[in-house]
Design an enzyme around this catalytic site. Structure first.
Site, PDB file in Angstrom:
ATOM      1  N   GLU A  17       0.876  -1.169   0.000  1.00 20.85           N
ATOM      2  CA  GLU A  17       0.000   0.000   0.000  1.00 20.85           C
ATOM      3  C   GLU A  17       0.914   1.219   0.000  1.00 20.85           C
ATOM      4  O   GLU A  17       1.664   1.438   0.943  1.00 20.85           O
ATOM      5  CB  GLU A  17      -0.897  -0.018   1.231  1.00 20.85           C
ATOM      6  CG  GLU A  17      -1.943   1.066   1.208  1.00 20.85           C
ATOM      7  CD  GLU A  17      -2.882   0.985   2.395  1.00 20.85           C
ATOM      8  OE1 GLU A  17      -4.080   0.806   2.166  1.00 20.85           O
ATOM      9  OE2 GLU A  17      -2.403   1.112   3.538  1.00 20.85           O
ATOM     10  N   ASP A  24      -5.926  10.371   8.789  1.00 25.56           N
ATOM     11  CA  ASP A  24      -4.763   9.605   9.211  1.00 25.56           C
ATOM     12  C   ASP A  24      -4.277  10.035  10.589  1.00 25.56           C
ATOM     13  O   ASP A  24      -4.506  11.155  11.029  1.00 25.56           O
ATOM     14  CB  ASP A  24      -3.629   9.781   8.196  1.00 25.56           C
ATOM     15  CG  ASP A  24      -3.982   9.157   6.860  1.00 25.56           C
ATOM     16  OD1 ASP A  24      -4.328   7.962   6.854  1.00 25.56           O
ATOM     17  OD2 ASP A  24      -3.922   9.856   5.841  1.00 25.56           O
TER      18      ASP A  24
END
Length: 192
Positions: free
Chosen positions: A49, A60
């Site tokens: 990823e 995030d």
């Protein structure tokens, strides 16, 4: 069969779970990213990823936010990230790569051009985050571009959504498509 389906088929036959590490493209400096990708494969990564840096990574945590800041300070962008995938593909044609990022850089790049360039670079999947205001950030025509026939090989994980009602609507809308709709756990398990 695309690389992601192939990898998961192999893992199923082997009775193994997938190891899918995440790194941010360009962190700590762009010249290291492709080497890190190869090192991840050598260490057992089944899928990589690869994060596309964005200036406002609100979904995030602090580690990825700081990685984005460092990568952007090193002038990393979506075009350079696709170039890194191309470079990785010169030596590795089998490990799936999923780009993770926010819709804004893709919108700026141009959705259709991005999809064409991502496939040409060797990207196998997308995890595109849109927060809270999906209808405003991702107009219907852009949403349709993500499921265009141009991308038969891409696993699409197009939305991370905070709102439970919007999540239900997205799950119904994408029930027949590829990929998944993710919900942010912090919103679903919020303490009062």
């Amino acid at each position: 069969m695309n690389r992601i389906d192939q990898r998961f088929s192999e893992l199923k036959q082997q009775g193994r779970k997938a190891l899918i590490p995440y790194i941010t493209a360009g962190d700590p400096a762009p010249q290291y990213t492709v080497g890190f990708m190869h090192a991840l494969v050598d260490a057992g990564a089944d899928v990589i990823e690869l994060g596309v840096p964005f200036s406002d990574p609100m979904a995030d945590g602090p580690a990825i936010q700081l990685a984005n800041i460092r990568a952007l300070a090193a002038k990393q962008d979506l075009t350079k990230t696709l170039q890194m995938v191309r470079e990785f593909r010169q030596d590795n044609q089998t490990t799936p790569i999923v780009l993770m990022g926010y819709f804004n850089p893709i919108h700026t790049y141009g959705v259709e051009q991005f999809l064409t360039d991502a496939v040409a670079a060797g990207v196998d999947g997308l995890e595109v985050i849109s927060i809270d205001h999906l209808p405003t950030l991702l107009p219907r025509e852009s949403s349709e571009a993500f499921s265009h026939d141009l991308l038969p090989s891409l696993l699409q994980l197009p939305y991370i959504q905070n709102d439970e009602h919007a999540l239900d609507a997205l799950q119904k809308e994408h029930a027949e498509g590829q990929g998944a709709v993710w919900a942010r756990a912090e919103k679903l398990f919020q303490h009062h």
